[in-house]
Scaffold this motif. Structure first.
Motif, PDB file in Angstrom:
ATOM      1  N   GLU A   1       0.768  -1.229   0.049  1.00 28.02           N
ATOM      2  CA  GLU A   1       0.036  -0.055   0.130  1.00 28.02           C
ATOM      3  C   GLU A   1       0.869   1.229   0.041  1.00 28.02           C
ATOM      4  O   GLU A   1       0.451   2.164  -0.676  1.00 28.02           O
ATOM      5  CB  GLU A   1      -0.773   0.067   1.177  1.00 28.02           C
ATOM      6  CG  GLU A   1      -1.872  -1.109   1.385  1.00 28.02           C
ATOM      7  CD  GLU A   1      -3.067  -1.131   0.295  1.00 28.02           C
ATOM      8  OE1 GLU A   1      -3.211   0.058  -0.537  1.00 28.02           O
ATOM      9  OE2 GLU A   1      -3.569  -2.066  -0.150  1.00 28.02           O
ATOM     10  N   ASN A   2       2.123   1.229   0.827  1.00 30.29           N
ATOM     11  CA  ASN A   2       2.566   2.354   0.669  1.00 30.29           C
ATOM     12  C   ASN A   2       3.481   2.677  -0.606  1.00 30.29           C
ATOM     13  O   ASN A   2       4.027   1.792  -1.169  1.00 30.29           O
ATOM     14  CB  ASN A   2       3.917   2.191   1.810  1.00 30.29           C
ATOM     15  CG  ASN A   2       4.958   3.509   1.832  1.00 30.29           C
ATOM     16  OD1 ASN A   2       4.817   4.474   1.321  1.00 30.29           O
ATOM     17  ND2 ASN A   2       5.966   3.279   2.577  1.00 30.29           N
ATOM     18  N   LYS A   3       3.295   3.780  -1.204  1.00 30.17           N
ATOM     19  CA  LYS A   3       3.788   4.111  -2.466  1.00 30.17           C
ATOM     20  C   LYS A   3       5.207   4.861  -2.254  1.00 30.17           C
ATOM     21  O   LYS A   3       5.849   5.233  -3.299  1.00 30.17           O
ATOM     22  CB  LYS A   3       2.694   5.106  -3.087  1.00 30.17           C
ATOM     23  CG  LYS A   3       1.389   4.517  -3.403  1.00 30.17           C
ATOM     24  CD  LYS A   3       1.320   3.610  -4.251  1.00 30.17           C
ATOM     25  CE  LYS A   3      -0.115   2.841  -4.229  1.00 30.17           C
ATOM     26  NZ  LYS A   3      -0.180   1.819  -3.382  1.00 30.17           N
ATOM     27  N   GLY A   4       5.572   5.228  -1.019  1.00 30.90           N
ATOM     28  CA  GLY A   4       6.732   6.185  -0.699  1.00 30.90           C
ATOM     29  C   GLY A   4       7.893   5.159  -0.150  1.00 30.90           C
ATOM     30  O   GLY A   4       8.106   3.995  -0.470  1.00 30.90           O
ATOM     31  N   VAL A   5       8.534   5.945   0.387  1.00 30.37           N
ATOM     32  CA  VAL A   5       9.852   5.283   1.318  1.00 30.37           C
ATOM     33  C   VAL A   5       9.223   4.343   2.216  1.00 30.37           C
ATOM     34  O   VAL A   5       8.621   4.766   3.127  1.00 30.37           O
ATOM     35  CB  VAL A   5      10.759   6.520   1.790  1.00 30.37           C
ATOM     36  CG1 VAL A   5      11.850   6.081   2.253  1.00 30.37           C
ATOM     37  CG2 VAL A   5      11.205   7.165   0.512  1.00 30.37           C
ATOM     38  N   ILE A   6      10.108   3.279   2.541  1.00 35.05           N
ATOM     39  CA  ILE A   6       9.856   2.494   3.324  1.00 35.05           C
ATOM     40  C   ILE A   6      10.484   2.777   4.998  1.00 35.05           C
ATOM     41  O   ILE A   6      11.816   3.048   4.740  1.00 35.05           O
ATOM     42  CB  ILE A   6      10.086   0.775   3.203  1.00 35.05           C
ATOM     43  CG1 ILE A   6       9.382   0.302   1.940  1.00 35.05           C
ATOM     44  CG2 ILE A   6      10.057  -0.132   4.214  1.00 35.05           C
ATOM     45  CD1 ILE A   6       9.644  -0.950   1.592  1.00 35.05           C
ATOM     46  N   PRO A   7       9.922   3.086   5.853  1.00 34.82           N
ATOM     47  CA  PRO A   7      10.748   3.515   7.085  1.00 34.82           C
ATOM     48  C   PRO A   7      11.978   2.782   7.118  1.00 34.82           C
ATOM     49  O   PRO A   7      12.094   1.441   7.187  1.00 34.82           O
ATOM     50  CB  PRO A   7       9.825   3.607   8.135  1.00 34.82           C
ATOM     51  CG  PRO A   7       8.383   3.586   7.597  1.00 34.82           C
ATOM     52  CD  PRO A   7       8.518   3.035   5.866  1.00 34.82           C
TER      53      PRO A   7
END
Ligand code: B12
Ligand code: SF4
Ligand code: SF4
Length: 382
Positions: free
Chosen positions: A234-240
Motif C-alpha cells: 500500500e505504501n507508495k513512498g519510502v519504507i521507513p
C-alpha cells in the motif's frame, strides 16, 4: 430453513464459493473501526477514513439493504506447503494467483443472477464486493459465522484456517441469519453478537510473537504503518528505515501471522474454481527481479495483483530484500539501480548497497545526486 435460501446457498457453492453464509444487517462494532482510524493505524490509506460511515452502515451503500451474504474462497493449495524456498524472495500466498478481484468477479456476477432468478428481483436489489468496496468484510464474516476473528485480526475458519478470501453481497432480500461461531466458557456461551477477538485462540499468542515488525498494537489490532503487508503493497513512498530489517526476504505482502496459526491444520486444498494459480512467480530470484525492465515487468506480472505496485514499487521492495540478504554479489545489480530514473528506487538501492558493505562504490553516484531524499539516504546510518 427456507427452501429458497438453501437453493441459493447450493447454487453459490456450486459456483466455487467454499463458504456461503447469511447475516441480517445491523450496526457492526463501529467503535473498533473508529478507534483504529483515530489512532492513525490506517497510515496513508485515506480511503479508509473517507468510507468509514459506509463501512459501518451498509444502507448508505445500498438503500433498503436488509441482509448480507458473506462468501469465502479457500486459496490454500498443497503445493503451498512446499513452495517456500529460503533463497528466493517470499511472496504473500494470495499474490501467487491472478488478481482475485478479477477471477472472483464472474462468480459474483453469476451469484447475482441466481438471486434474481430465485427471488424474482432486479439487479438493483443487490451489490457485490470483493475487498474493494466499503464493506467491513471480516466483521460481517464473523457475524455470519464463517469463522472467528483471531488475535492476528484474520477471519479464521475452522474448516479452512486463515486461507479464505472474502466477498460480500449486500441485498434488499431478507434471509434467515446463520449462527455466528460460539464457545462455551464456564457454562456461559461467548461469541455471537459480541464477536470477541480471539474467541477460539485460547492462550495462544503465536501470531503476536511472530510478527517481524511488531505491528500488533493489541490482539486483533494491526497498526498498518508497521505491517510488512502495508509497507510493501500500500505504501507508495519510502519504507521507513527502522522497518526494513524486519521485512527480511518478504518482497510483497506478508503471511507470517497467518502461517504460524494452529488453526491452519484443518486447511485442505481449495477447488480453485474462481482462482488461477501463478506459482511460477515464487521461483524468481532477487537478482532476476532487480534486473526487471518495464516491458519484462508487464509480461511477468500480467494479471497478478503485483502489477498494482508498479515496477518502481517492486524494485523498491527487491532492494530491501537484497539489502537484507547479506549477499555482497548483489552489490553489482544494485549499483545499476542507484542510477535508476525513480528517486524511490535510488533511495532503497543506496541503502542496500551500504548495508551490503559497498559504500565506497557509491562516491560517483553521490556526487551527481540532486534529490534531497536520496541524499538523506546517503547520509543516514545503516
Ligand atoms: C485495509 C486492509 C488491510 C490493511 C490493514 C489490515 C487490518 N488488520 O485492518 C493492510 C494493508 C495492513 C492489510 C493486510 C493484510 N490483508 Co487486508 N484488507 C484490508 C481491507 C481493505 C479493510 C480492513 C479493515 O477494515 N480494517 C480496519 C479494522 C479495524 O477492521 P477489521 O480488522 O476488518 O476489524 C473488524 C472486525 O474484526 C470486527 N471486530 C470485532 N471485534 C473486534 C475487536 C477488535 C479489537 C478489532 C480491532 C476488531 C473487531 O470489527 C472490526 C471493525 O468493525 C479488507 C477488505 C475489506 N473491505 O474489509 C482486506 C482484508 C482484511 N485483507 C485480507 C488479507 C488476506 C490481508 C493479508 C493477509 C494480505 C497479505 N498476505 O499480505 C494481510 C494480513 C494482515 C492482518 N493480520 O490483518 C483479507 C482477509 C481475509 C480473512 N480471512 O481475514 C481481506 C478481508 C480482503 C479479502 N476480501 O479477502 N489489509
Ligand atoms: S502481516 Fe506480517 S507484518 Fe503484518 S501483522 Fe501479520 S505478521 Fe505482522
Ligand atoms: S496464532 Fe494463535 S493467537 Fe494467533 S490467531 Fe491463531 S490461534 Fe489465535
Amino acid at each position: 430453513m427456507d427452501a429458497r435460501q438453501e437453493e441459493l446457498r447450493g447454487r453459490l457453492g456450486a459456483l466455487g464459493f467454499d463458504e456461503v453464509r447469511f447475516a441480517t444487517l445491523a450496526e457492526l462494532r463501529g467503535e473498533k473501526l473508529r478507534e483504529w482510524l483515530a489512532a492513525g493505524h490506517h497510515g496513508e490509506m485515506q480511503w479508509m477514513e473517507r468510507t468509514a460511515e459506509k463501512r459501518l452502515w451498509p444502507e448508505l451503500v445500498l438503500p433498503g439493504a436488509r441482509s448480507i451474504i458473506m462468501l469465502g474462497v479457500n486459496y490454500w493449495s498443497e503445493e503451498g506447503r512446499v513452495m517456500r524456498d529460503e533463497d528466493k524472495p517470499v511472496w504473500a500466498r494470495y499474490a501467487l494467483h491472478e488478481d482475485y478481484h478479477d477471477t472472483m468477479k464472474p462468480g459474483l456476477v453469476a451469484a447475482g443472477r441466481a438471486i434474481e432468478e430465485i427471488y424474482a428481483v432486479e439487479e438493483k436489489a443487490y451489490r457485490y464486493y470483493v475487498d474493494t468496496g466499503p464493506v467491513l468484510e471480516r466483521g460481517w464474516a464473523a457475524r455470519a459465522g464463517l469463522g472467528f476473528i483471531g488475535k492476528n485480526a484474520m477471519l479464521i475458519s475452522r474448516r479452512h484456517g486463515n486461507w479464505l478470501f472474502l466477498a460480500a453481497i449486500l441485498t434488499t432480500v431478507e434471509f434467515e441469519p446463520d449462527e455466528p461461531v460460539r464457545k462455551k466458557i464456564a457454562g456461559a456461551v461467548a461469541g455471537g453478537e459480541t464477536e470477541p477477538v480471539g474467541l477460539l485462540c485460547g492462550k495462544c499468542t503465536r501470531c503476536l510473537d511472530a510478527c517481524p515488525t511488531g505491528a500488533f498494537a493489541a490482539p486483533g489490532v494491526v497498526d498498518a504503518r508497521r505491517c510488512v503487508s502495508y509497507q510493501t503493497i500500500e505504501n507508495k513512498g519510502v519504507i521507513p528505515r527502522e522497518l526494513r530489517a524486519g521485512i527480511g526476504n518478504r518482497i510483497y505482502g506478508c503471511d507470517v501471522c497467518l502461517e504460524v496459526c494452529p488453526w491452519n491444520r484443518f486447511a485442505r486444498a481449495g477447488r480453485a474454481v474462481l482462482l488461477v494459480a501463478r506459482r511460477e512467480l515464487a521461483g524468481l530470484t532477487v537478482r532476476e527481479i532487480l534486473a526487471l525492465t518495464a516491458e519484462r515487468f508487464a509480461e511477468v506480472f500480467r494479471k497478478t495483483p503485483i502489477k498494482r505496485v508498479k515496477l518502481a514499487g517492486l524494485l523498491r521492495n527487491a532492494c530491501v530484500v537484497a539489502g537484507n540478504s547479506g549477499d555482497a554479489e548483489l552489490i553489482e545489480p544494485l549499483l545499476k539501480l542507484v542510477a535508476h530514473e525513480s528517486a524511490l528506487v535510488r533511495t532503497h538501492a543506496v541503502w542496500a548497497v551500504r548495508k551490503l558493505g559497498g559504500a565506497e562504490r557509491l562516491a560517483e553516484a553521490r556526487a551527481t545526486e540532486t534529490d534531497a531524499g536520496v541524499l538523506a539516504e546517503y547520509a543516514a546510518e545503516v
